[in-house]
Design a protein around this motif. Structure first.
Motif, PDB file in Angstrom:
ATOM      1  N   ILE A 157       0.867  -1.178   0.000  1.00 17.34           N
ATOM      2  CA  ILE A 157       0.000   0.000   0.000  1.00 17.34           C
ATOM      3  C   ILE A 157       0.901   1.224   0.000  1.00 17.34           C
ATOM      4  O   ILE A 157       1.954   1.237   0.627  1.00 17.34           O
ATOM      5  N   GLU A 158       0.466   2.253  -0.730  1.00 19.71           N
ATOM      6  CA  GLU A 158       1.350   3.392  -0.986  1.00 19.71           C
ATOM      7  C   GLU A 158       0.858   4.663  -0.311  1.00 19.71           C
ATOM      8  O   GLU A 158      -0.125   5.254  -0.753  1.00 19.71           O
ATOM      9  N   PRO A 159       1.529   5.109   0.750  1.00 22.94           N
ATOM     10  CA  PRO A 159       1.216   6.419   1.312  1.00 22.94           C
ATOM     11  C   PRO A 159       2.183   7.490   0.807  1.00 22.94           C
ATOM     12  O   PRO A 159       3.399   7.328   0.872  1.00 22.94           O
ATOM     13  N   ASP A 160       1.644   8.579   0.277  1.00 18.10           N
ATOM     14  CA  ASP A 160       2.449   9.770   0.010  1.00 18.10           C
ATOM     15  C   ASP A 160       2.557  10.532   1.321  1.00 18.10           C
ATOM     16  O   ASP A 160       1.530  10.830   1.948  1.00 18.10           O
ATOM     17  N   LEU A 161       3.763  10.858   1.742  1.00 22.66           N
ATOM     18  CA  LEU A 161       3.967  11.412   3.071  1.00 22.66           C
ATOM     19  C   LEU A 161       4.284  12.901   3.051  1.00 22.66           C
ATOM     20  O   LEU A 161       5.151  13.356   2.291  1.00 22.66           O
ATOM     21  N   VAL A 162       3.572  13.628   3.909  1.00 24.04           N
ATOM     22  CA  VAL A 162       3.803  15.055   4.126  1.00 24.04           C
ATOM     23  C   VAL A 162       3.769  15.297   5.635  1.00 24.04           C
ATOM     24  O   VAL A 162       3.148  14.542   6.372  1.00 24.04           O
ATOM     25  N   PRO A 163       4.431  16.366   6.119  1.00 23.27           N
ATOM     26  CA  PRO A 163       4.470  16.599   7.560  1.00 23.27           C
ATOM     27  C   PRO A 163       3.387  17.555   8.041  1.00 23.27           C
ATOM     28  O   PRO A 163       2.861  18.376   7.284  1.00 23.27           O
ATOM     29  N   THR A 164       3.090  17.443   9.308  1.00 25.39           N
ATOM     30  CA  THR A 164       2.240  18.412   9.987  1.00 25.39           C
ATOM     31  C   THR A 164       3.129  19.493  10.605  1.00 25.39           C
ATOM     32  O   THR A 164       4.354  19.383  10.617  1.00 25.39           O
ATOM     33  N   LYS A 165       2.491  20.512  11.148  1.00 24.10           N
ATOM     34  CA  LYS A 165       3.219  21.609  11.797  1.00 24.10           C
ATOM     35  C   LYS A 165       4.077  21.096  12.942  1.00 24.10           C
ATOM     36  O   LYS A 165       5.187  21.612  13.184  1.00 24.10           O
ATOM     37  N   ASP A 166       3.571  20.067  13.645  1.00 23.88           N
ATOM     38  CA  ASP A 166       4.317  19.516  14.766  1.00 23.88           C
ATOM     39  C   ASP A 166       5.146  18.293  14.386  1.00 23.88           C
ATOM     40  O   ASP A 166       5.561  17.513  15.245  1.00 23.88           O
ATOM     41  N   GLY A 167       5.416  18.131  13.087  1.00 24.01           N
ATOM     42  CA  GLY A 167       6.401  17.159  12.642  1.00 24.01           C
ATOM     43  C   GLY A 167       5.942  15.736  12.484  1.00 24.01           C
ATOM     44  O   GLY A 167       6.761  14.840  12.246  1.00 24.01           O
ATOM     45  N   GLU A 168       4.647  15.475  12.560  1.00 27.65           N
ATOM     46  CA  GLU A 168       4.139  14.126  12.315  1.00 27.65           C
ATOM     47  C   GLU A 168       4.004  13.887  10.807  1.00 27.65           C
ATOM     48  O   GLU A 168       3.712  14.813  10.047  1.00 27.65           O
ATOM     49  N   LEU A 169       4.194  12.642  10.395  1.00 29.99           N
ATOM     50  CA  LEU A 169       4.043  12.291   8.984  1.00 29.99           C
ATOM     51  C   LEU A 169       2.643  11.742   8.751  1.00 29.99           C
ATOM     52  O   LEU A 169       2.206  10.804   9.428  1.00 29.99           O
ATOM     53  N   VAL A 170       1.947  12.330   7.773  1.00 29.25           N
ATOM     54  CA  VAL A 170       0.598  11.906   7.430  1.00 29.25           C
ATOM     55  C   VAL A 170       0.528  11.636   5.937  1.00 29.25           C
ATOM     56  O   VAL A 170       1.392  12.057   5.164  1.00 29.25           O
ATOM     57  N   ALA A 171      -0.514  10.932   5.533  1.00 36.47           N
ATOM     58  CA  ALA A 171      -0.671  10.533   4.132  1.00 36.47           C
ATOM     59  C   ALA A 171      -1.636  11.454   3.407  1.00 36.47           C
ATOM     60  O   ALA A 171      -2.826  11.489   3.717  1.00 36.47           O
ATOM     61  N   ARG A 172      -1.103  12.224   2.480  1.00 37.27           N
ATOM     62  CA  ARG A 172      -1.860  13.039   1.534  1.00 37.27           C
ATOM     63  C   ARG A 172      -1.063  13.054   0.244  1.00 37.27           C
ATOM     64  O   ARG A 172       0.167  13.100   0.256  1.00 37.27           O
ATOM     65  N   HIS A 173      -1.771  13.079  -0.886  1.00 38.64           N
ATOM     66  CA  HIS A 173      -1.058  13.152  -2.161  1.00 38.64           C
ATOM     67  C   HIS A 173      -0.249  14.439  -2.262  1.00 38.64           C
ATOM     68  O   HIS A 173       0.846  14.456  -2.817  1.00 38.64           O
ATOM     69  N   GLU A 174      -0.774  15.496  -1.710  1.00 33.54           N
ATOM     70  CA  GLU A 174      -0.081  16.779  -1.650  1.00 33.54           C
ATOM     71  C   GLU A 174      -0.254  17.371  -0.264  1.00 33.54           C
ATOM     72  O   GLU A 174      -1.185  17.021   0.460  1.00 33.54           O
ATOM     73  N   ASN A 175       0.637  18.294   0.085  1.00 36.42           N
ATOM     74  CA  ASN A 175       0.429  19.020   1.335  1.00 36.42           C
ATOM     75  C   ASN A 175      -0.746  19.979   1.227  1.00 36.42           C
ATOM     76  O   ASN A 175      -1.329  20.370   2.240  1.00 36.42           O
ATOM     77  N   ALA A 176      -1.135  20.358   0.013  1.00 40.43           N
ATOM     78  CA  ALA A 176      -2.355  21.144  -0.202  1.00 40.43           C
ATOM     79  C   ALA A 176      -3.560  20.222  -0.027  1.00 40.43           C
ATOM     80  O   ALA A 176      -3.678  19.210  -0.719  1.00 40.43           O
ATOM     81  N   ILE A 177      -4.450  20.552   0.887  1.00 45.29           N
ATOM     82  CA  ILE A 177      -5.524  19.621   1.268  1.00 45.29           C
ATOM     83  C   ILE A 177      -6.918  20.148   0.938  1.00 45.29           C
ATOM     84  O   ILE A 177      -7.909  19.566   1.368  1.00 45.29           O
ATOM     85  N   THR A 178      -7.002  21.196   0.126  1.00 45.16           N
ATOM     86  CA  THR A 178      -8.302  21.773  -0.210  1.00 45.16           C
ATOM     87  C   THR A 178      -9.205  20.765  -0.902  1.00 45.16           C
ATOM     88  O   THR A 178     -10.406  20.670  -0.589  1.00 45.16           O
ATOM     89  N   ASP A 179      -8.654  19.997  -1.832  1.00 47.16           N
ATOM     90  CA  ASP A 179      -9.465  19.105  -2.662  1.00 47.16           C
ATOM     91  C   ASP A 179      -9.668  17.720  -2.068  1.00 47.16           C
ATOM     92  O   ASP A 179     -10.456  16.938  -2.606  1.00 47.16           O
ATOM     93  N   THR A 180      -8.958  17.400  -0.984  1.00 47.34           N
ATOM     94  CA  THR A 180      -9.052  16.047  -0.448  1.00 47.34           C
ATOM     95  C   THR A 180      -9.629  15.990   0.964  1.00 47.34           C
ATOM     96  O   THR A 180      -9.747  14.901   1.530  1.00 47.34           O
ATOM     97  N   THR A 181      -9.990  17.155   1.524  1.00 45.91           N
ATOM     98  CA  THR A 181     -10.606  17.187   2.848  1.00 45.91           C
ATOM     99  C   THR A 181     -11.729  18.223   2.871  1.00 45.91           C
ATOM    100  O   THR A 181     -11.895  19.001   1.925  1.00 45.91           O
ATOM    101  N   ASP A 182     -12.437  18.267   3.988  1.00 46.47           N
ATOM    102  CA  ASP A 182     -13.513  19.245   4.162  1.00 46.47           C
ATOM    103  C   ASP A 182     -13.025  20.510   4.877  1.00 46.47           C
ATOM    104  O   ASP A 182     -13.816  21.217   5.500  1.00 46.47           O
ATOM    105  N   VAL A 183     -11.738  20.812   4.776  1.00 44.22           N
ATOM    106  CA  VAL A 183     -11.165  21.943   5.506  1.00 44.22           C
ATOM    107  C   VAL A 183     -11.877  23.252   5.204  1.00 44.22           C
ATOM    108  O   VAL A 183     -12.027  24.108   6.088  1.00 44.22           O
TER     109      VAL A 183
END
Length: 352
Positions: free
Chosen positions: A58-84
């Protein structure tokens, strides 16, 4: 190369008796962002679906959070993939950034703590092409790398087969420039999981070059150099991916990577003309895991489309079979439901 060990003997990385695990096949199927053709990408729903359908990785694309955790999003831009955008408390986080030369306006993972990101819900990125996936909007959070590793281990134990992860370091130069480098964080997480050996069920991939060279000195986990049919790496290590795909470029890649992840058209052009990339890569000991097989006409090569509706599914199994016959060693697909049977049929015909 290290890949043979990674594929044939990863069970010990799970701390389990090797005899309890089925070895991976010689051609691996990678669930691209999970089973993203059937569930919203980079969610535990999508990764679980890929595993249930038989994907080897399984393939996670990894980007960091402000506090340095690694999370899976195709891009760090999350407008199109979340309800932010529906969260008024985060309205002031909307901003404009330039990332790898591209100017983007929206919300970005590095401006949120993990706790804040966990209040968001994932949604389908391509609703017009994949309207069925929208039924799962709002059902999943943004997963962490820790959660993805835990899922792979749990399901490996349950299914008695090795399930690996295939993380991509996204925009590594950009994140290093803002004080959130990915490499050390990723290696530390893998080491904590017991996955710091050449036989770990892990591949690390990147479109950049210098961070892979850095990782080569930090971990024994196999590395994959991603390439595209146009442009070049964002760290400007080479002028173009075309240069990297030459015999000389491939020889240089073999000094730090186990394989390459080329775009499909670098192997076979859209008009069906094959290149020499498979032979050239194999000549220097590199494996090939091309990207990405998708079922919709919009993504398929012309010869495999059905009708003219971009969202209609064409003959993906036939397209995959053509590339398998060309000699690839694995592949990324949004549809393990099609990719796994296509691979299995090929191996049954041609020997596992």
């Amino acid at each position: 190369m290290l890949l043979a060990a990674a594929l044939l003997a990863p069970a010990t990385a799970f701390g389990q008796d090797r005899t309890m695990q089925k070895p991976m096949p010689r051609i691996v199927v990678i669930g691209h962002r999970g089973a993203s053709g059937e569930r919203p990408e980079h969610t535990l729903l999508s990764y679980q679906r890929a595993i249930d359908l038989g994907a080897d990785f399984i393939e996670p694309d990894l980007v960091p959070t402000k506090d340095g955790e690694l999370v899976a999003r195709h891009e760090n831009a999350i407008t199109d993939t979340t309800d932010v955008a529906a969260h008024p408390e985060f309205a002031d986080r909307k901003t404009t950034k330039t990332i790898d030369g591209q100017t983007i306006t929206g919300w970005f993972t590095e401006d949120f703590t993990l706790a804040e990101l966990k209040t968001l819900r994932a949604k389908e990125r391509l609703p017009k092409l994949r309207p069925g996936n929208t039924a799962y909007d709002g059902q999943a959070t943004i997963p962490t790398l820790d959660e993805i590793i835990a899922l792979a281990k749990k399901e490996s134990a349950r299914l008695h087969r090795v399930i690996g992860i295939y993380p991509e370091t996204k925009h590594p130069s950009y994140f290093a420039s803002i004080g959130l480098p990915l490499e050390g964080r990723l290696v530390a997480k893998l080491k904590a999981a017991g996955w710091d050996r050449a036989d770990a069920p892990v591949f690390i991939q990147s479109f950049e070059v210098n961070n892979l060279k850095q990782l080569h000195a930090m971990t024994k986990v196999p590395l994959i150099q991603l390439m595209a049919g146009s442009q070049g790496p964002a760290d400007h290590a080479y002028a173009s991916y075309r240069e990297m795909a030459t015999p000389e470029g491939l020889k240089a890649i073999a000094a730090y990577a186990t394989g390459i992840g080329p775009e499909l058209t670098q192997i076979i052009a859209t008009d069906g003309t094959p290149s020499t990339l498979v032979a050239d890569a194999h000549a220097v000991g590199l494996k090939l895991h091309p990207w990405t097989f998708r079922a919709e006409n919009y993504f398929l090569m012309p010869a495999y489309r059905t009708g003219t509706d971009p969202a209609t599914h064409g003959r993906l199994a036939e397209e995959i079979d053509t590339f398998l016959k060309a000699g690839i060693d694995g592949f990324f697909t949004d549809f393990p439901s099609i990719g796994v049977p296509a691979r299995d049929s090929f191996l049954k015909t041609n020997g596992n």
